[in-house]
Design a protein around this motif. Structure first.
Motif, PDB file in Angstrom:
ATOM      1  N   SER A 185      11.728   8.584   0.187  1.00 50.54           N
ATOM      2  CA  SER A 185      13.024   7.980   0.561  1.00 50.54           C
ATOM      3  C   SER A 185      12.871   6.684   1.338  1.00 50.54           C
ATOM      4  O   SER A 185      13.592   6.421   2.284  1.00 50.54           O
ATOM      5  N   MET A 186      11.925   5.878   0.948  1.00 50.94           N
ATOM      6  CA  MET A 186      11.673   4.670   1.716  1.00 50.94           C
ATOM      7  C   MET A 186      12.174   3.410   1.023  1.00 50.94           C
ATOM      8  O   MET A 186      12.434   2.400   1.668  1.00 50.94           O
ATOM      9  N   VAL A 187      12.309   3.466  -0.289  1.00 50.12           N
ATOM     10  CA  VAL A 187      12.658   2.258  -1.035  1.00 50.12           C
ATOM     11  C   VAL A 187      13.847   1.470  -0.480  1.00 50.12           C
ATOM     12  O   VAL A 187      13.772   0.265  -0.346  1.00 50.12           O
ATOM     13  N   PRO A 188      14.936   2.143  -0.126  1.00 46.77           N
ATOM     14  CA  PRO A 188      16.074   1.343   0.324  1.00 46.77           C
ATOM     15  C   PRO A 188      15.760   0.517   1.561  1.00 46.77           C
ATOM     16  O   PRO A 188      16.438  -0.448   1.848  1.00 46.77           O
ATOM     17  N   PHE A 189      14.728   0.909   2.284  1.00 47.58           N
ATOM     18  CA  PHE A 189      14.416   0.185   3.505  1.00 47.58           C
ATOM     19  C   PHE A 189      13.621  -1.093   3.264  1.00 47.58           C
ATOM     20  O   PHE A 189      13.538  -1.940   4.118  1.00 47.58           O
ATOM     21  N   PHE A 190      12.989  -1.178   2.109  1.00 49.15           N
ATOM     22  CA  PHE A 190      12.227  -2.410   1.900  1.00 49.15           C
ATOM     23  C   PHE A 190      12.554  -3.116   0.595  1.00 49.15           C
ATOM     24  O   PHE A 190      12.227  -4.258   0.410  1.00 49.15           O
ATOM     25  N   ASN A 191      13.233  -2.420  -0.288  1.00 48.40           N
ATOM     26  CA  ASN A 191      13.413  -2.944  -1.632  1.00 48.40           C
ATOM     27  C   ASN A 191      14.008  -4.342  -1.642  1.00 48.40           C
ATOM     28  O   ASN A 191      15.053  -4.578  -1.095  1.00 48.40           O
ATOM     29  N   LYS A 192      13.307  -5.216  -2.312  1.00 41.88           N
ATOM     30  CA  LYS A 192      13.741  -6.585  -2.575  1.00 41.88           C
ATOM     31  C   LYS A 192      13.866  -7.488  -1.355  1.00 41.88           C
ATOM     32  O   LYS A 192      13.561  -8.656  -1.427  1.00 41.88           O
ATOM     33  N   HIS A 194      12.239  -7.158   1.388  1.00 39.36           N
ATOM     34  CA  HIS A 194      10.982  -7.168   2.145  1.00 39.36           C
ATOM     35  C   HIS A 194      11.186  -6.831   3.614  1.00 39.36           C
ATOM     36  O   HIS A 194      10.551  -7.398   4.487  1.00 39.36           O
ATOM     37  N   ASP A 195      12.076  -5.915   3.869  1.00 44.04           N
ATOM     38  CA  ASP A 195      12.315  -5.484   5.248  1.00 44.04           C
ATOM     39  C   ASP A 195      11.308  -4.370   5.551  1.00 44.04           C
ATOM     40  O   ASP A 195      11.583  -3.194   5.371  1.00 44.04           O
ATOM     41  N   LEU A 196      10.142  -4.773   6.014  1.00 48.15           N
ATOM     42  CA  LEU A 196       9.006  -3.843   6.025  1.00 48.15           C
ATOM     43  C   LEU A 196       8.721  -3.187   7.363  1.00 48.15           C
ATOM     44  O   LEU A 196       7.856  -2.317   7.452  1.00 48.15           O
ATOM     45  N   SER A 197       9.406  -3.577   8.414  1.00 47.67           N
ATOM     46  CA  SER A 197       8.981  -3.091   9.736  1.00 47.67           C
ATOM     47  C   SER A 197       9.039  -1.565   9.845  1.00 47.67           C
ATOM     48  O   SER A 197       8.090  -0.933  10.308  1.00 47.67           O
ATOM     49  N   PHE A 198      10.137  -0.989   9.400  1.00 41.01           N
ATOM     50  CA  PHE A 198      10.267   0.456   9.545  1.00 41.01           C
ATOM     51  C   PHE A 198       9.246   1.182   8.666  1.00 41.01           C
ATOM     52  O   PHE A 198       8.512   2.058   9.130  1.00 41.01           O
ATOM     53  N   THR A 199       9.200   0.781   7.392  1.00 37.48           N
ATOM     54  CA  THR A 199       8.281   1.438   6.458  1.00 37.48           C
ATOM     55  C   THR A 199       6.838   1.330   6.942  1.00 37.48           C
ATOM     56  O   THR A 199       6.106   2.326   6.980  1.00 37.48           O
ATOM     57  N   CYS A 200       6.445   0.130   7.324  1.00 36.84           N
ATOM     58  CA  CYS A 200       5.051  -0.051   7.738  1.00 36.84           C
ATOM     59  C   CYS A 200       4.776   0.658   9.062  1.00 36.84           C
ATOM     60  O   CYS A 200       3.681   1.165   9.286  1.00 36.84           O
ATOM     61  N   GLY A 201       5.792   0.727   9.917  1.00 40.35           N
ATOM     62  CA  GLY A 201       5.624   1.472  11.166  1.00 40.35           C
ATOM     63  C   GLY A 201       5.406   2.956  10.887  1.00 40.35           C
ATOM     64  O   GLY A 201       4.551   3.607  11.511  1.00 40.35           O
ATOM     65  N   VAL A 202       6.154   3.464   9.947  1.00 42.59           N
ATOM     66  CA  VAL A 202       6.018   4.873   9.564  1.00 42.59           C
ATOM     67  C   VAL A 202       4.644   5.117   8.935  1.00 42.59           C
ATOM     68  O   VAL A 202       3.974   6.110   9.227  1.00 42.59           O
ATOM     69  N   ILE A 203       4.216   4.175   8.080  1.00 39.85           N
ATOM     70  CA  ILE A 203       2.910   4.301   7.438  1.00 39.85           C
ATOM     71  C   ILE A 203       1.795   4.305   8.499  1.00 39.85           C
ATOM     72  O   ILE A 203       0.898   5.147   8.465  1.00 39.85           O
ATOM     73  N   ARG A 204       1.899   3.394   9.432  1.00 43.10           N
ATOM     74  CA  ARG A 204       0.876   3.296  10.477  1.00 43.10           C
ATOM     75  C   ARG A 204       0.790   4.603  11.274  1.00 43.10           C
ATOM     76  O   ARG A 204      -0.290   5.115  11.546  1.00 43.10           O
ATOM     77  N   ASP A 226       4.992  -6.437  -1.122  1.00 42.44           N
ATOM     78  CA  ASP A 226       5.178  -5.258  -0.267  1.00 42.44           C
ATOM     79  C   ASP A 226       3.907  -4.411  -0.219  1.00 42.44           C
ATOM     80  O   ASP A 226       3.519  -3.907   0.838  1.00 42.44           O
ATOM     81  N   ILE A 227       3.283  -4.262  -1.388  1.00 41.45           N
ATOM     82  CA  ILE A 227       2.089  -3.424  -1.470  1.00 41.45           C
ATOM     83  C   ILE A 227       0.998  -3.925  -0.522  1.00 41.45           C
ATOM     84  O   ILE A 227       0.351  -3.141   0.173  1.00 41.45           O
ATOM     85  N   ALA A 228       0.839  -5.244  -0.476  1.00 37.95           N
ATOM     86  CA  ALA A 228      -0.203  -5.802   0.397  1.00 37.95           C
ATOM     87  C   ALA A 228       0.048  -5.429   1.859  1.00 37.95           C
ATOM     88  O   ALA A 228      -0.863  -5.000   2.576  1.00 37.95           O
ATOM     89  N   PHE A 229       1.300  -5.568   2.282  1.00 32.37           N
ATOM     90  CA  PHE A 229       1.615  -5.265   3.684  1.00 32.37           C
ATOM     91  C   PHE A 229       1.515  -3.761   3.973  1.00 32.37           C
ATOM     92  O   PHE A 229       1.072  -3.353   5.037  1.00 32.37           O
ATOM     93  N   MET A 230       1.921  -2.968   3.002  1.00 31.94           N
ATOM     94  CA  MET A 230       1.847  -1.515   3.204  1.00 31.94           C
ATOM     95  C   MET A 230       0.396  -1.039   3.227  1.00 31.94           C
ATOM     96  O   MET A 230       0.046  -0.131   3.976  1.00 31.94           O
ATOM     97  N   PHE A 231      -0.418  -1.661   2.408  1.00 25.29           N
ATOM     98  CA  PHE A 231      -1.839  -1.310   2.415  1.00 25.29           C
ATOM     99  C   PHE A 231      -2.449  -1.676   3.763  1.00 25.29           C
ATOM    100  O   PHE A 231      -3.208  -0.909   4.364  1.00 25.29           O
ATOM    101  N   PHE A 232      -2.063  -2.837   4.240  1.00 23.14           N
ATOM    102  CA  PHE A 232      -2.526  -3.283   5.559  1.00 23.14           C
ATOM    103  C   PHE A 232      -2.134  -2.267   6.638  1.00 23.14           C
ATOM    104  O   PHE A 232      -2.904  -1.963   7.541  1.00 23.14           O
ATOM    105  N   ALA A 233      -0.941  -1.701   6.501  1.00 21.97           N
ATOM    106  CA  ALA A 233      -0.458  -0.732   7.491  1.00 21.97           C
ATOM    107  C   ALA A 233      -1.109   0.645   7.344  1.00 21.97           C
ATOM    108  O   ALA A 233      -1.058   1.456   8.262  1.00 21.97           O
ATOM    109  N   GLY A 234      -1.710   0.924   6.170  1.00 23.69           N
ATOM    110  CA  GLY A 234      -2.418   2.200   6.035  1.00 23.69           C
ATOM    111  C   GLY A 234      -2.140   3.020   4.790  1.00 23.69           C
ATOM    112  O   GLY A 234      -2.747   4.065   4.588  1.00 23.69           O
ATOM    113  N   ALA A 235      -1.209   2.579   3.935  1.00 22.08           N
ATOM    114  CA  ALA A 235      -0.938   3.335   2.702  1.00 22.08           C
ATOM    115  C   ALA A 235      -1.926   2.886   1.632  1.00 22.08           C
ATOM    116  O   ALA A 235      -2.415   1.764   1.664  1.00 22.08           O
ATOM    117  N   ASN A 236      -2.229   3.770   0.696  1.00 17.62           N
ATOM    118  CA  ASN A 236      -3.180   3.340  -0.332  1.00 17.62           C
ATOM    119  C   ASN A 236      -2.826   3.749  -1.761  1.00 17.62           C
ATOM    120  O   ASN A 236      -3.592   3.512  -2.677  1.00 17.62           O
TER     121      ASN A 236
END
Ligand code: ZN
Length: 725
Positions: A185-192, A194-204, A226-236
């Motif tokens: 349930s994360m897509v609406p938070f970053f889709n298109k 690029h609002d990544l703070s919440f998603t990447c915070g959760v990933i971290r 988005d993938i690059a930033f999420m990978f940086f935060a810890g998702a793979n």
């Protein structure tokens, strides 16, 4: 934090590189997906919607005969991921998929990574409901884990926009032995945007909990930026059908953001070396932008290539360099990406912001629109969050002032209904009238009427009554009379849905999952009181249970067909000494609740399965493993099924399944009073039952009378014994 660079599935020891992009499989696109070029670019996994396979009866039968998912998609030798179709389940229809069955199915077709039927959480969901969805999802994951002996089960984190719930859930998942983690349930938070703070915070946060070895899959992430930033935060691990739907909408992906104009691509200075762009030299990439099929292929290659490159950067400082290059290029050209929130959100992330993603509604946080972005059902399984139209709103409608009402609960934007004074007056009068006839609260009726009134077909009626001097004058209008007449059908239909619109099934189920010890009895009580059909039995609950029990002998194999919540009515000793009590219903919500009840109360011989009569006895047999019962309870069932058969064209399909049911005796009851109207229907209902008894050669063994129900215990006539089974 560095992460491991491979993952090996438990199923068939397939090893995939990490990070990994999993494109969503589409039958019409399998050739391109599995082409040599794709493999060269590192395609090593696909995502398939298991629900679409599950609901196709013939296909399902083939799978039961040993057909596998791998055969089904042409022998692809990479990792197979499946989706449970959580969004279809939430389409608001009562015939849902059983959360346990869909997982068993995935395990049976030999997927490598199975998904639970978790409850997606739309972004505008409040804290309490988000928490309930998390509790139910967690319960389902734990239950699913027990049946996955072949597949790895994805433990998908929920928790909506609330950081504290996200934190809690990932820790719960880690506590039950999950090997493959998902972020749902994360897509609406970053889709298109690029609002990544919440998603990447959760990933971290999740990465800090699960350690560096575990795979972490962000469902629905498919933009290379988005993938690059999420990978940086810890998702793979990432999956999406973005490559296709971006292409459909004219977008050509670049590592710095997707563009739809040649000039934009030139500005970014991006030159793609993928086979599509390379083979289109010397015209180069700019000529392929208008062609959707090639654009789609390019998008796929670009994501795969991005993920491959990220893998090379993994574990050293080059990942930081890569991300900052992407960031700079995007920000320098920010006018090409209207609505992008990358700058502010990334700054927020780097500051370690752990605030909740406020439950916003509206455009910025909206769900993906399936019409423009996701396609139809057959298009893909777009992870956890595709279907805007398919998510029922479960917040209670605010009835008294008729505002924000969403009576259909189909997940549409809540409508504000503005009514004139005379319209309100008319609604009040009609609601009061109807409340006498129908078993429904006046305020609920008023809310339904208000919604009906604002339908386009009633525009003329509205203008006519607004032209009236008084309510009396309005009532004399022929349009008023027509509206009044049509309204009855609407109310009747609503009532037939068995549940009042002001309940939240999730509220009940979550409360039930959570309750313990002495709470169980009181939770059961409140649960039963909320269910219309069951509530009728509450005043005479004990007497009713005793009467039913009187027809059951020790050692009996009992089946309760169309059980609803009835098994919860029976007192503690009811199930003792029975060989089994099988509860079946087509409503997955009811069967799941019965299962939770059985587990909570430690009733091991009570088993519940989601079964639609129309799917036939072999299916029932497959589910239960039992081929004959001593007694079948068909409480308030036969008239309902018989009417449904008639409504669907006269063939007595389901009725005849009940007529030839493999049970020595049937306990068949009918309602004395209408469930929807305040009137006696005993005579009419009994005549339907008697017709059934005659048509299928039963004889009456005993009469039944308990609570608001009446009926018979019936057996097949002796001469017909050989036909019983
Ligand atoms: Zn390309």
């Amino acid at each position: 934090m560095t992460t491991k660079n491979t993952f090996t599935t438990k199923s068939s020891n397939i090893t995939v590189p990490l990070p990994l992009f999993i494109p969503v499989y589409r039958p019409d696109y399998s050739f391109e997906l599995f082409s040599e070029d794709s493999r060269k670019y590192g395609l090593s996994a696909v995502m398939v919607n298991a629900f679409l396979l599950f609901r196709e009866r013939r296909l399902k039968a083939a799978f039961e005969q040993g057909h596998t998912l791998r055969n089904h998609i042409g022998g692809f030798d990479g990792m197979l991921c499946t989706d449970s179709g959580a969004f279809q389940q939430l389409s608001g229809r009562k015939v849902g998929v059983d959360p346990l069955e869909i997982v068993k199915f995935q395990n049976m077709i030999k997927t490598d990574i199975a998904a639970p039927l978790d409850l997606i959480t739309p972004p505008d969901t409040g804290f309490d409901e988000t928490r309930r969805r998390m509790i139910i999802s967690q319960y389902r994951i734990a239950e699913a884990l027990e049946v996955c002996d072949y597949s790895d089960l994805a433990g998908i984190q929920q928790g909506g926009g609330f950081f504290s719930l996200r934190q809690k859930h990932i820790r719960q998942l880690a506590g039950i032995g999950i090997k493959y983690y998902g972020i749902g349930s994360m897509v609406p938070f970053f889709n298109k945007n690029h609002d990544l703070s919440f998603t990447c915070g959760v990933i971290r946060d999740a990465r800090s909990v699960i350690g560096e070895g575990a795979p972490m899959h962000v469902y629905g992430a498919g933009d290379p930026l988005d993938i690059a930033f999420m990978f940086f935060a810890g998702a793979n691990i990432f999956d999406s059908s973005s490559y296709a739907h971006y292409a459909q909408r004219g977008y050509y992906m670049t590592p710095y953001g997707a563009v739809n104009k040649r000039s934009a691509c030139e500005r970014l200075g991006f030159e793609c070396a993928c086979p599509v762009c390379r083979d289109n030299e010397p015209a180069g990439i700019f000529d392929i932008i208008p062609g959707e099929p090639l654009r789609k292929l390019h998008n796929l290659f670009l994501i795969l290539e991005t993920v491959r490159a990220l893998g090379e950067f993994s574990g050293n400082t080059r990942i930081e360099e890569y991300v900052s290059v992407v960031y700079d290029r995007h920000i320098e050209n920010i006018d090409l990406f209207p609505g992008s929130m990358l700058a502010s959100s990334w700054e927020k992330y780097l500051k370690g912001d752990k605030s909740d993603k406020e439950a916003e509604t509206g455009k910025a946080m909206r769900f993906i629109d399936p019409d423009t972005e996701g396609g139809g059902d057959d298009f893909c399984c777009f992870g956890q969050f595709r279907d805007k139209t398919g998510i029922p709103s479960i917040e209670k409608p605010s009835l008294p002032h008729l505002k924000g009402l969403d009576a259909d609960n189909c997940g549409r934007e809540p409508k504000t209904i503005e009514l004139s004074e005379i319209e309100q007056e008319a609604i009040e009068v009609l609601a009061a009238e109807s409340a006498v006839v129908y078993k429904m609260d006046r305020s609920v009726i008023a809310a339904l009427l208000a919604e009906e009134l604002t339908a386009p077909k009633n525009t003329r009626f509205r203008s006519r009554i607004n032209g009236a001097e008084s309510i009396k004058e309005a009532q004399r209008l022929s349009e008023y009379k027509t509206f009044r007449k049509n309204m009855r059908a609407v109310l009747y239909q609503k009532l037939r849905q068995y549940k009042e619109p002001d309940l939240s099934a999730n509220e009940l189920l979550a409360g039930f999952v959570e309750c313990a010890g002495s709470d169980i009895a009181s939770t059961v009580d409140s649960l039963l009181r909320t269910h219309v059909s069951t509530r009728e039995r509450m005043p005479d609950r004990e007497e009713f249970a005793r009467t039913v029990h009187g027809f059951i002998k020790p050692g009996d194999a009992v089946i309760d067909v169309g059980c609803g919540f009835a098994p919860l009515l029976w007192p503690a000793g009811f199930f003792e000494n029975l060989s089994c009590y099988i509860a079946v219903d087509k409503d997955a919500e009811a069967t799941e609740t019965v299962r939770v009840f059985a587990k909570k109360c430690g009733i091991t011989n009570l088993k519940a399965f989601t079964w639609d009569i129309n799917s036939g006895l072999p299916e029932l047999n497959r589910l239960t493993g039992i081929d004959r019962y001593d007694i079948a309870l068909m409480l308030k069932l036969i008239p309902v099924v018989s009417r449904a058969d008639q409504a669907s064209g006269g063939a007595a399909g389901a009725t005849s399944i009940l007529g030839d049911f493999p049970a020595a005796r049937l306990l068949a009851t009918v309602n004395r009073e209408s469930m929807t109207k305040r009137e006696s229907i005993e005579k009419r209902e009994l005549s339907v039952l008697k017709q059934f008894i005659r048509a299928f050669d039963f004889s009456i063994e005993a009469g039944f009378s308990g609570g608001s129900e009446t009926g018979y215990c019936i057996v097949k006539k002796l001469t017909q014994q050989s036909n019983i089974w």
